[in-house]
Enzyme design. Sequence first.
Site, PDB file in Angstrom:
ATOM      1  CE  LYS A   1      -4.554   0.558   0.666  1.00 17.49           C
ATOM      2  NZ  LYS A   1      -5.509  -0.494   0.353  1.00 17.49           N
TER       3      LYS A   1
HETATM    4  N1  GLU Z   1      -7.439  -0.147  -2.824  1.00 21.42           N
HETATM    5  C1  GLU Z   1      -8.194  -1.333  -2.981  1.00 21.42           C
HETATM    6  C2  GLU Z   1      -8.126  -2.187  -1.739  1.00 21.42           C
HETATM    7  O1  GLU Z   1      -7.876  -1.712  -0.658  1.00 21.42           O
HETATM    8  C3  GLU Z   1      -7.824  -2.082  -4.256  1.00 21.42           C
HETATM    9  C4  GLU Z   1      -6.404  -2.535  -4.349  1.00 21.42           C
HETATM   10  C5  GLU Z   1      -6.028  -3.101  -5.723  1.00 21.42           C
HETATM   11  O2  GLU Z   1      -6.872  -3.189  -6.597  1.00 21.42           O
HETATM   12  O3  GLU Z   1      -4.842  -3.409  -5.870  1.00 21.42           O
HETATM   13  O4  GLU Z   1      -8.404  -3.349  -1.766  1.00 21.42           O
END
Ligand code: GLU
Length: 476
Positions: free
Chosen positions: A162
């Site tokens: 992240k």
């Molecule tokens: N931000 C989204 C999550 O927390 C999607 C992450 C992604 O598609 O890589 O799951």
Amino acid sequence: MSSSKPKKNPSTSRITPGADRRISSGNGNGSSPPRKQPATSKTQEATPEKPAEAVVPAKRRSMYENVMSQFNKAADLMRLDGNIRKILAKTENEISVNFPVKMNDGQVEMFTGYRVQHNDALGPFKGGLRFHPGVDRDEVRALAAWMTWKSAIVQIPFGGAKGGIQMDPSNYSPAELERITRRFTFALGSNIGPEYDIPAPDVNTNAQIMAWIQDTYLSTVPPTERQRNIHVVTGKPVVSGGSLGRDKATGQGIVFTIVEWAKDRGVSLEGLTFMVQGFGNVGSWAARLLVDLGAKLVAVEDVSGAIRNMDGIDPKHLSDYAQSHSGIRKYPDADRIDHIMLLKTQADVFIPAALENQITQETAPWLKVRLVAEGANGPTTPEGDAILQERKIDLIPDILCNSGGVTVSYFEWLQNKRNEVWELEEVDAKLRKKITGAYRRIRDVASDLETDWRTAAYVVALSRLETVYKERGIFP
Ligand code: GLU
């Protein structure tokens, strides 16, 4: 923010439709009288919009501590191998970058961005990038670990990561946001890559921002390699290689899990009442798709305020209204209520689809629902969890409930690698299969181990990770 003039750009919200969730909250200490909460919200993949006014609580609990408390409970229960436990308790890489960007007024502002790569045993690092004032290393660590568990649960070949920039995007013009995004991408350099670490939308970021990242990244590879690298991000606009159905994927996944829960509990979706906190991409899609199945949306909260109408609110109409009126607060076909009234609303289902730490020791006793379906990442604190369990309120945990986004990101990544374009029906059918399979695995583990669903979800994820480490061993 260093530059002098206030930056406010009314057109930021045009940047993209769609948004995910986010709500900020009280700090869940619990003892004091209910504090007025920032109604907040914004969900992942959100359209940049105005922040809540009084949002960031004075003392935030460490989110990574929450993750570790969830992790330890499951690791104890399943007797996770001690060495693997040590590995998974730590993040693999933590990148932080400070970078300058020239603002419209000619001043330079410095920004801090992060990318935390938690684990890549099951596949390349994967996870969103968020733009929010609350972004810091602790938050990003927690969110990265949740991505590792999420991908393991839906059995897609990704690890967890992240990232984000500590900033309030509503303070910047679209041109400034573009420069910030591009400079951040450049600063990350080869720490991201289509087979290594693949960002996606998250809070206050969206398909447009993914297109800027993609373009910047591709500008740094030789022209002959560009086409082979378009999957450096997912959640792109469709014409830039995005997948049909990615925009609604997180909301769709939530609805698939609620449908399964309703079947299990013998509850009819026709007339099922629900409320949503956060009306960005995730909350608004979940609401629309659930209403399409006959359910009734009775209360909503976003960054601007909260509203209620027990006769039902039309989510499509509300979403259009919110786009043109900077939020839902003054929506004419519902009563304005406050945050506490929202949480005390009688309904079958509550979908927190905004920020973390919303269901706490303080707020969990207020809920009058049968099910909490966690659209947001980390909306419930460990104390909140205990109260929900005691009160026999069902819970579909975040790492299952909101895994539709990363699942369709995987489909997008596959389509890019294979030069394919899948029909929406195909994407939806594959998502349904993945997420219902995961739902049933977790339900069965919860029942076999006589544990709560969050712990069961961790057991499912950790078992898969344990297997891969045991198969491969530890180098050297
Ligand atoms: N931000 C989204 C999550 O927390 C999607 C992450 C992604 O598609 O890589 O799951």
